[in-house]
Enzyme design. Structure first.
Site, short mmCIF file in Angstrom:
data_model
loop_
_atom_site.label_atom_id
_atom_site.label_comp_id
_atom_site.label_asym_id
_atom_site.label_seq_id
_atom_site.Cartn_x
_atom_site.Cartn_y
_atom_site.Cartn_z
N ARG A 1 0.86 -1.18 0.00
CA ARG A 1 0.00 0.00 0.00
C ARG A 1 0.90 1.24 0.00
O ARG A 1 1.98 1.24 0.59
CB ARG A 1 -0.92 0.03 1.22
CG ARG A 1 -2.05 -0.98 1.20
CD ARG A 1 -3.09 -0.64 0.14
NE ARG A 1 -4.26 -1.52 0.20
CZ ARG A 1 -4.38 -2.66 -0.47
NH1 ARG A 1 -3.37 -3.08 -1.23
NH2 ARG A 1 -5.48 -3.38 -0.38
N GLU B 1 -4.02 7.44 -5.02
CA GLU B 1 -3.97 6.80 -6.33
C GLU B 1 -5.09 7.34 -7.21
O GLU B 1 -6.26 7.24 -6.81
CB GLU B 1 -4.11 5.27 -6.20
CG GLU B 1 -2.94 4.62 -5.51
CD GLU B 1 -3.11 3.13 -5.30
OE1 GLU B 1 -2.12 2.47 -4.93
OE2 GLU B 1 -4.24 2.61 -5.48
N HIS C 1 -1.36 0.27 -9.69
CA HIS C 1 -1.95 -0.72 -8.78
C HIS C 1 -2.53 -1.89 -9.57
O HIS C 1 -3.71 -2.22 -9.46
CB HIS C 1 -3.02 -0.08 -7.90
CG HIS C 1 -3.25 -0.82 -6.61
ND1 HIS C 1 -3.68 -0.21 -5.46
CD2 HIS C 1 -3.11 -2.14 -6.28
CE1 HIS C 1 -3.80 -1.10 -4.49
NE2 HIS C 1 -3.45 -2.29 -4.97
#
Length: 326
Positions: free
Chosen positions: A242, A271, A290
């Protein structure tokens, strides 16, 4: 045919919605209601919905949403992480919560290796040079770093970290790991991994540092200025966990000042990063959006598990992937 229960999802397609190609998987277990349909006819649909299926953190679970669904029994979320939900709030409604741990281990470990290889061997920069309209010659004295027989430090030796170690063994890497709990001797031996009870020992010895921990209050900003200073000047940092696990301001300074050689991040905070974020201006950094477990095969397994977990809860059947509020 069995009268299927109703499940609420955020929306169809788009960047965050459930892909239409996966709808048939859910329709084996549920009648699908999307959030827009619910909002347009709450009197009809709200009492019917028994399951809330979260596809990559959508819809956001709020008190308002929970209050509007009087017969909701279960929240089934995609992925292993649950930091996007207020579990204490959800527990006050007496709801079951499930997730899908383990299904993305291999694809995420593959992505971790891809980032390590790309950053070590200048793949992104090399691609840009090869495509550049003004390229007339290649610099054959421009070199990268070896993966084979180098030292990899894995911070977080859960199922994903262990899958990374299995792959790294094939590169004949020396594998160090730091984890809250030490792995069994047999598991260490299988991948020739060495346990470091002190993370500093791992940071000081590693050519590549791979971060694969869950986001918790204990891991938030666990890689900061002090930790970056402990790393080799030639080291490369890879994060597949993360974004909040790394102090990004400290990382910007470390990359600019040559404290470490490079970094590769599949996760950031937020993000996506703001377009003027200083990380995005650095040439010794790779950032991907991601996509650790973003393969069609893995995503199909995940949505199948999301639907099956919720359906089993409604039928009173046992489910292994229950998430408890802490």
């Amino acid at each position: 045919m069995e009268d299927l229960p109703y499940a609420l999802l955020s929306h169809s397609d788009g960047s965050r919605g459930l892909p239409k190609r996966y709808e048939d998987i859910i329709k084996q277990h549920f009648k699908i209601i999307y959030l827009e349909e619910l909002n347009n006819n709450k009197d009809l649909y709200a009492p019917k919905i028994q399951a809330l299926l979260l596809w990559w953190h959508r819809p956001v679970v709020t008190k308002e949403l929970l209050d509007s669904l009087p017969n909701l029994k279960v929240i089934s979320s995609s992925g292993a992480g649950v930091d996007h939900m207020d579990l204490k709030l959800i527990s006050t409604y007496g709801l079951k919560v499930t997730n899908t741990p383990g299904l993305g281990d291999d694809s995420t470990a593959d992505m971790a290796m891809a980032l390590m290889l790309a950053s070590a061997r200048n793949v992104v920069q090399g691609n840009a040079i090869s495509h550049a309209p003004d390229t007339r010659d290649f610099d054959f004295n421009w070199v990268g770093e070896d993966i084979t027989e180098s030292t990899l430090g894995i911070i977080g030796m859960g199922s994903i970290g262990y899958a990374i170690a299995q792959r790294a063994k094939a590169f004949r890497m020396r594998i160090l790991y730091h984890n809250r709990n030490r792995r069994a001797v047999e598991e260490e031996s299988a991948v020739a991994a060495e346990y470091c009870s002190n993370m500093a020992d791992l940071l000081q010895q590693s050519d590549f540092v791979m971060v694969a921990v869950k986001l918790t209050p204990q891991t938030d900003s666990m890689i900061g200025r002090d930790q970056l200073q402990m790393m080799k000047a030639t080291a490369i940092l890879i994060n597949i966990s993360r974004g909040q696990v790394i102090d990004q301001a400290a990382l910007v300074d470390a990359l600019k000042q040559g404290v470490i050689k490079a970094a590769a991040l599949d996760v950031t905070y937020p993000e996506p990063l703001p377009r003027n974020h200083p990380l995005l201006s650095l040439k010794n950094l790779i950032v991907t959006p991601h996509i650790g477990n973003a393969t069609d095969k893995t995503r199909r397994k995940i949505i199948q598990k999301v639907a099956v977990n919720a359906a089993r809860i409604l039928k009173g059947l046992p489910v292994n992937d229950i998430v408890e509020a802490k």
